[in-house]
Design a protein around this motif. Structure first.
Motif, PDB file in Angstrom:
ATOM      1  N   GLY A   1      18.502  14.635  10.706  1.00 40.50           N
ATOM      2  CA  GLY A   1      17.355  13.762  10.443  1.00 40.50           C
ATOM      3  C   GLY A   1      16.247  14.569   9.803  1.00 40.50           C
ATOM      4  N   TYR A   2      15.875  14.173   8.613  1.00 38.69           N
ATOM      5  CA  TYR A   2      14.860  14.928   7.864  1.00 38.69           C
ATOM      6  C   TYR A   2      13.578  14.100   7.889  1.00 38.69           C
ATOM      7  CZ  TYR A   2      13.468  18.254   4.216  1.00 38.69           C
ATOM      8  OH  TYR A   2      12.861  19.249   3.491  1.00 38.69           O
ATOM      9  N   LEU A   3      12.608  14.586   8.659  1.00 35.96           N
ATOM     10  CA  LEU A   3      11.429  13.774   8.947  1.00 35.96           C
ATOM     11  C   LEU A   3      10.159  14.396   8.393  1.00 35.96           C
ATOM     12  CD1 LEU A   3      12.231  13.339  12.759  1.00 35.96           C
ATOM     13  CD2 LEU A   3      13.012  11.887  10.879  1.00 35.96           C
ATOM     14  N   GLY A   4       9.167  13.543   8.249  1.00 36.26           N
ATOM     15  CA  GLY A   4       7.864  14.035   7.787  1.00 36.26           C
ATOM     16  C   GLY A   4       7.026  12.874   7.308  1.00 36.26           C
ATOM     17  N   PRO A   5       5.699  13.057   7.335  1.00 34.44           N
ATOM     18  CA  PRO A   5       4.842  11.968   6.837  1.00 34.44           C
ATOM     19  C   PRO A   5       5.041  11.784   5.320  1.00 34.44           C
ATOM     20  CG  PRO A   5       3.547  13.715   7.890  1.00 34.44           C
ATOM     21  CD  PRO A   5       4.930  14.224   7.775  1.00 34.44           C
ATOM     22  N   ASN A   6       4.478  10.717   4.758  1.00 32.59           N
ATOM     23  CA  ASN A   6       4.562  10.513   3.319  1.00 32.59           C
ATOM     24  C   ASN A   6       3.971  11.716   2.586  1.00 32.59           C
ATOM     25  OD1 ASN A   6       5.660   7.968   3.498  1.00 32.59           O
ATOM     26  ND2 ASN A   6       3.670   6.965   3.595  1.00 32.59           N
ATOM     27  N   GLY A   7       4.658  12.130   1.539  1.00 33.51           N
ATOM     28  CA  GLY A   7       4.140  13.230   0.728  1.00 33.51           C
ATOM     29  C   GLY A   7       4.391  14.599   1.326  1.00 33.51           C
ATOM     30  N   SER A   8       5.274  14.667   2.340  1.00 34.80           N
ATOM     31  CA  SER A   8       5.493  15.968   2.983  1.00 34.80           C
ATOM     32  C   SER A   8       6.534  16.806   2.241  1.00 34.80           C
ATOM     33  CB  SER A   8       5.920  15.761   4.437  1.00 34.80           C
ATOM     34  OG  SER A   8       7.072  14.961   4.482  1.00 34.80           O
ATOM     35  N   GLY A   9       7.261  16.197   1.310  1.00 34.36           N
ATOM     36  CA  GLY A   9       8.237  16.970   0.512  1.00 34.36           C
ATOM     37  C   GLY A   9       9.691  16.603   0.775  1.00 34.36           C
ATOM     38  N   LYS A  10       9.927  15.538   1.538  1.00 35.10           N
ATOM     39  CA  LYS A  10      11.312  15.153   1.871  1.00 35.10           C
ATOM     40  C   LYS A  10      12.087  14.739   0.612  1.00 35.10           C
ATOM     41  CE  LYS A  10      10.319  11.710   4.623  1.00 35.10           C
ATOM     42  NZ  LYS A  10       8.872  11.548   4.575  1.00 35.10           N
ATOM     43  N   THR A  11      11.496  13.806  -0.142  1.00 36.84           N
ATOM     44  CA  THR A  11      12.197  13.308  -1.324  1.00 36.84           C
ATOM     45  C   THR A  11      12.329  14.405  -2.376  1.00 36.84           C
ATOM     46  OG1 THR A  11      11.414  11.099  -0.819  1.00 36.84           O
ATOM     47  CG2 THR A  11      12.194  11.451  -3.053  1.00 36.84           C
ATOM     48  N   THR A  12      11.332  15.277  -2.453  1.00 33.20           N
ATOM     49  CA  THR A  12      11.416  16.406  -3.398  1.00 33.20           C
ATOM     50  C   THR A  12      12.627  17.273  -3.052  1.00 33.20           C
ATOM     51  OG1 THR A  12       9.036  16.383  -3.706  1.00 33.20           O
ATOM     52  CG2 THR A  12      10.153  18.420  -4.288  1.00 33.20           C
ATOM     53  N   THR A  13      12.807  17.536  -1.753  1.00 34.42           N
ATOM     54  CA  THR A  13      13.964  18.351  -1.326  1.00 34.42           C
ATOM     55  C   THR A  13      15.263  17.671  -1.750  1.00 34.42           C
ATOM     56  OG1 THR A  13      12.695  18.888   0.655  1.00 34.42           O
ATOM     57  CG2 THR A  13      15.007  19.511   0.670  1.00 34.42           C
ATOM     58  N   ILE A  14      15.342  16.366  -1.460  1.00 27.65           N
ATOM     59  CA  ILE A  14      16.571  15.620  -1.765  1.00 27.65           C
ATOM     60  C   ILE A  14      16.839  15.643  -3.268  1.00 27.65           C
ATOM     61  CG2 ILE A  14      17.518  13.270  -1.820  1.00 27.65           C
ATOM     62  CD1 ILE A  14      16.325  12.870   0.973  1.00 27.65           C
ATOM     63  N   LYS A  15      15.795  15.430  -4.048  1.00 31.50           N
ATOM     64  CA  LYS A  15      15.980  15.415  -5.508  1.00 31.50           C
ATOM     65  C   LYS A  15      16.444  16.783  -6.020  1.00 31.50           C
ATOM     66  CE  LYS A  15      12.894  11.674  -6.854  1.00 31.50           C
ATOM     67  NZ  LYS A  15      11.635  11.348  -7.533  1.00 31.50           N
ATOM     68  N   MET A  16      15.968  17.833  -5.385  1.00 32.81           N
ATOM     69  CA  MET A  16      16.429  19.154  -5.825  1.00 32.81           C
ATOM     70  C   MET A  16      17.887  19.390  -5.442  1.00 32.81           C
ATOM     71  SD  MET A  16      13.237  21.770  -5.727  1.00 32.81           S
ATOM     72  CE  MET A  16      12.687  21.522  -4.072  1.00 32.81           C
ATOM     73  N   LEU A  17      18.270  18.883  -4.261  1.00 28.92           N
ATOM     74  CA  LEU A  17      19.679  19.030  -3.851  1.00 28.92           C
ATOM     75  C   LEU A  17      20.600  18.314  -4.837  1.00 28.92           C
ATOM     76  CD1 LEU A  17      19.444  18.356   0.014  1.00 28.92           C
ATOM     77  CD2 LEU A  17      19.666  20.564  -1.133  1.00 28.92           C
ATOM     78  N   LEU A  18      20.084  17.240  -5.444  1.00 32.79           N
ATOM     79  CA  LEU A  18      20.907  16.422  -6.345  1.00 32.79           C
ATOM     80  C   LEU A  18      20.689  16.773  -7.819  1.00 32.79           C
ATOM     81  CD1 LEU A  18      20.216  13.157  -4.416  1.00 32.79           C
ATOM     82  CD2 LEU A  18      22.439  14.260  -4.565  1.00 32.79           C
ATOM     83  N   SER A  19      19.975  17.846  -8.066  1.00 32.65           N
ATOM     84  CA  SER A  19      19.676  18.305  -9.443  1.00 32.65           C
ATOM     85  C   SER A  19      18.861  17.298 -10.244  1.00 32.65           C
ATOM     86  CB  SER A  19      20.952  18.612 -10.231  1.00 32.65           C
ATOM     87  OG  SER A  19      21.805  19.427  -9.535  1.00 32.65           O
ATOM     88  N   LEU A  20      18.113  16.452  -9.556  1.00 38.07           N
ATOM     89  CA  LEU A  20      17.221  15.542 -10.270  1.00 38.07           C
ATOM     90  C   LEU A  20      15.890  16.247 -10.550  1.00 38.07           C
ATOM     91  CD1 LEU A  20      17.899  12.330  -8.143  1.00 38.07           C
ATOM     92  CD2 LEU A  20      18.763  12.803 -10.421  1.00 38.07           C
TER      93      LEU A  20
END
Lengths: 314, 277
Positions: free
Chosen positions: A40-59
Motif C-alpha cells: 500500500g503506497y500512501l500519502g496526501p495529495n501531491g506527496s509524490g505517489k503518482t510521480t513514483t508510479i509514472k517513473m516505474l512505468l517510464s512515463l
C-alpha cells in the motif's frame, strides 16, 4: 521473497523555470516491493505517489537514483513492460467500444492475437465479473463497471506485477468490496500489487506492507503488524458524570460521549486498566464492555503525516 | 517485426475509429458535403450568361471552383483539427498512460497515431472527392481524371500540414496551440512564394536593412514548406477535366511532400521522446 520492484535514492525534481523554484517531488526514495505481496503506497495529495508510479512505468524519467523491476535496470524494455499491468486513476475508456473491444485493443498492444487473445479476454472478463456486460458499450457502464474494465485491461497480459492508482476511489461499498476481493485473489495467485490509495481502510484490509510518503519523503514503511503497534483498551461505560469524565481526561484517558448516556474511554497501553476499572467502581459508573483496540492505519497515517507537518513548521 | 507492425496498426485503427466520431469533424464534413452538393444547384441560378464562354462552361467552372475551395477549406480544417487533438486529448483523458505502460515504444505510438490521423483525413477527402467528381461528371459527362490528380496533390498538402501540426501537438498540453500552429502553417505555407518575391525585389541592395530583409525572406522561403506547389486549381478551372496535369512535376511534388512529412514526424518524435507524461 525476492524483490520485484526496487528503487534506490530515487529523486525527481521539477525545474521551476527561469523564475520559479524547483519542486522536489521525490527525495531519495528507497523502497522494495517483494513477490506476492500487496504494497500500500500512501500519502496526501501531491506527496509524490503518482510521480513514483509514472517513473516505474517510464512515463516520467528520474532526476537521479535507480529503478529495477524484476531485477532489470532496463525497466522500460518491452519484455519487462509485458509483465506489468497498470490501472491509472480516473482513466477514460472509449465510449464507442464494447467492454470486450476495450480488452481486445489493449491485448493487441501486448502483442496478443487470435484465439489466445479471445481466450484471455473471456478469462479476464470472468475475473473482473464483467462477462455478462462484455457486449455492452462502455457508454452504458456504471463507474464500478468502468473500473472493472480498467482492471481488466491491466490484467489482459496476465502480468506478474500490478500497479493500481486509486483502484476503489469513488466506488460504492459493494463495488469496493468486490474489487478488494479480486485484488486479494490476485495476490493469492502470486501476483505482486502496488496500490496507491487514499482509501486507508481498504489498504489496511488487504496490504501486507505499506509505505507513507509526505512531500517526496518516505516517512514510514513496514508491515501492517510492525507499524500498527500502538494499542489501547476501550471501556464502554454508562452513567459517568461530566465531572468524573473530566477527572479521567486529566489522567490521560480520552473520553467520547455516545448516545443514551454511554461514554467510550480509551485507556492507553501505558496505564493500568485495573486502576481505571477501580475508579469506575468507586464512582458508581456502570461498565458495559471492555475491548482491546489496535491503532488503525488511518490513525497511523494522521500521526505520521501530522508529525511531518509539525517538523516542517518548525 | 510482425508484432511491431500489428501493434502500430492497432493504434492507427483505434485513432481512426475515434477520429471519425468527433462531432466537430462530422460537422465540418457535413458542411462540405452540403456545399459540394449545393454547388450544382447554386450555379444554375447565379452563372452569368455574358462573355465568350457558354453558360454551361461558366456553370461547370463555378462548380469546380466552389468544390475545390470547399475541399481545400474544410479539408484543411479537418486535417488541423484531428492532427492537433489526437495526442493532447489522450494525455488529457489519461488513455496515453494505459497505452505507453504497455510494451509500446514512443515512436511506435506516434507512428500509429499519425497513420490513424491520415486514415481519417484520407477517408474524408475521398468522400468529398467522389462527390466532387460526380458533380463534375454529371455536368460534363466525361471522366474527370484531372480532378483526381488535383485531389491527390491536395492530400499531399494536407499531409504536410498534418505532420507539422502533429509535431506542435506533441509539445502541447491542449489542442488549442497546435490548432493555431496548424492554421499558421497553412497560411504561411501558401505565402512562401511571396517571400521569394520579397527576396528578389530587394535585389542586390547593400543597405543593411535591405540585406537583413532579403536574407530573412530567402531563408524563410527555404525553410518553410511551400504549399503552393500542391495547387492544380488553375489547371482544373481552365483545362478540360480529362486533360493530364501540365507543367506539374507530380513525382517531385509528392517526394517533396513526403520529405516535409518525414521532417515533421522527426520533430514530433524529438519533442515526444523525453516528454514527461
Amino acid at each position: 521473497m525476492s524483490a520485484v520492484i526496487e528503487t534506490k535514492n530515487l529523486t525527481k525534481v521539477y525545474e521551476g523555470g527561469r523564475r520559479g523554484q524547483d519542486v522536489h517531488a521525490l527525495k531519495n526514495l528507497t523502497l522494495t516491493v517483494s513477490t506476492g505481496e500487496i504494497f500500500g503506497y500512501l500519502g496526501p495529495n501531491g506527496s509524490g505517489k503518482t510521480t513514483t508510479i509514472k517513473m516505474l512505468l517510464s512515463l516520467m524519467f528520474p532526476t537521479s537514483g535507480s529503478i529495477a523491476i524484476l531485477g532489470r535496470k532496463d525497466y522500460g524494455a518491452s519484455d519487462v513492460k509485458r509483465k506489468i499491468g497498470y490501472l491509472p486513476e480516473g482513466a477514460y475508456y472509449p465510449e464507442f467500444l464494447k467492454g470486450e473491444e476495450v480488452l481486445r485493443y489493449y491485448g493487441q498492444l501486448y502483442g496478443l492475437h487470435g484465439s489466445t487473445l479471445e481466450k484471455r479476454i473471456s478469462e479476464v472478463l470472468d475475473i473482473v465479473g464483467m462477462s455478462r456486460a462484455r457486449k455492452r458499450l462502455v457508454r452504458g457502464y456504471s463507474k464500478g463497471m468502468r473500473q472493472r474494465i480498467g482492471l481488466g485491461q491491466a490484467l489482459i497480459s496476465d502480468p506478474q506485477i500490478l500497479v493500481l492508482d486509486e483502484p476503489t476511489t469513488g466506488l460504492d461499498p459493494i463495488a469496493r468490496k468486490e474489487i478488494r476481493d479480486i485484488l486479494i485473489r490476485l495476490r493469492d495467485e502470486g501476483k505482486t500489487l502496488l496500490i496507491s490509495s487514499h482509501e486507508l481502510l481498504e489498504v489496511e484490509l488487504i496490504s501486507n506492507r505499506v509505505g507513507i510518503l509526505y512531500e517526496g519523503d518516505l516517512k514510514a514503511m513496514g508491515s501492517i503488524t510492525e507499524l500498527l503497534t500502538d494499542r489501547d483498551v476501550t471501556l464502554e461505560v454508562r452513567g459517568a458524570s461530566p465531572e468524573a469524565l473530566q477527572r479521567l481526561t486529566a489522567k490521560g484517558i480520552q473520553s467520547e460521549s455516545q448516545p443514551q448516556g454511554v461514554s467510550l474511554l480509551r485507556v492507553p497501553n501505558t496505564m493500568s486498566v485495573y486502576e481505571v476499572l477501580e475508579y469506575c467502581k468507586n464512582e458508581k459508573i456502570t461498565l458495559v464492555s471492555v475491548a482491546p483496540r489496535r491503532e488503525t492505519l488511518e490513525e497511523l497515517f494522521v500521526r505520521v503525516v501530522g508529525a511531518a507537518q509539525n517538523e516542517k513548521k518548525g | 517485426m510482425g508484432s511491431f507492425l500489428r501493434s502500430t496498426w492497432t493504434i492507427s485503427v483505434f485513432t481512426w475509429r475515434e477520429g471519425m466520431r468527433k462531432k466537430t469533424l462530422i460537422g465540418f464534413f457535413i458542411l462540405s458535403i452540403l456545399t459540394i452538393f449545393g454547388s450544382s444547384v447554386l450555379t444554375a441560378y447565379v452563372a452569368p450568361t455574358s462573355g465568350t464562354s457558354t453558360p454551361s462552361e461558366i456553370e461547370s467552372k463555378m462548380i469546380k471552383d466552389i468544390c475545390l475551395t470547399t475541399i481545400s477549406i474544410f479539408g484543411v480544417l479537418i486535417t488541423i483539427f484531428i492532427s492537433a487533438s489526437v495526442v493532447p486529448n489522450e494525455v488529457e483523458n489519461k488513455v496515453i498512460y494505459t497505452v505507453l505502460s504497455k510494451p509500446i515504444r514512443r515512436f511506435q505510438y506516434l507512428l500509429g497515431k499519425f497513420i490513424g490521423v491520415q486514415l481519417t483525413v484520407i477517408l474524408n477527402l475521398v468522400l468529398m472527392g467522389i462527390l466532387f467528381c460526380i458533380a463534375v461528371y454529371s455536368k460534363e459527362g466525361i471522366f474527370p481524371s484531372l480532378l483526381i490528380w488535383a485531389i491527390l496533390l491536395t492530400y499531399c498538402e494536407f499531409l504536410v500540414i498534418s505532420a507539422f501540426t502533429f509535431a506542435v501537438s506533441c509539445s502541447a498540453t491542449s489542442a488549442v496551440l497546435p490548432t493555431i500552429g496548424g492554421l499558421f502553417i497553412y497560411i504561411i505555407g501558401n505565402l512562401t512564394e511571396y517571400l521569394k518575391d520579397v527576396a528578389n525585389r530587394v535585389g542586390e541592395s547593400t543597405v543593411l536593412a535591405d540585406k537583413i530583409v532579403r536574407e530573412t525572406a530567402y531563408w524563410l522561403y527555404m525553410v518553410l514548406p511551400n504549399l503552393q506547389k500542391f495547387s492544380l486549381k488553375n489547371q482544373v478551372l481552365y483545362l478540360s477535366v480529362n486533360d493530364p496535369p501540365k507543367d506539374a512535376q507530380i513525382p517531385q511534388v509528392i517526394a517533396y511532400a513526403l520529405a516535409c512529412t518525414v521532417v515533421g514526424y522527426i520533430i514530433a518524435l524529438w519533442v515526444f521522446r523525453r516528454k514527461e507524461l
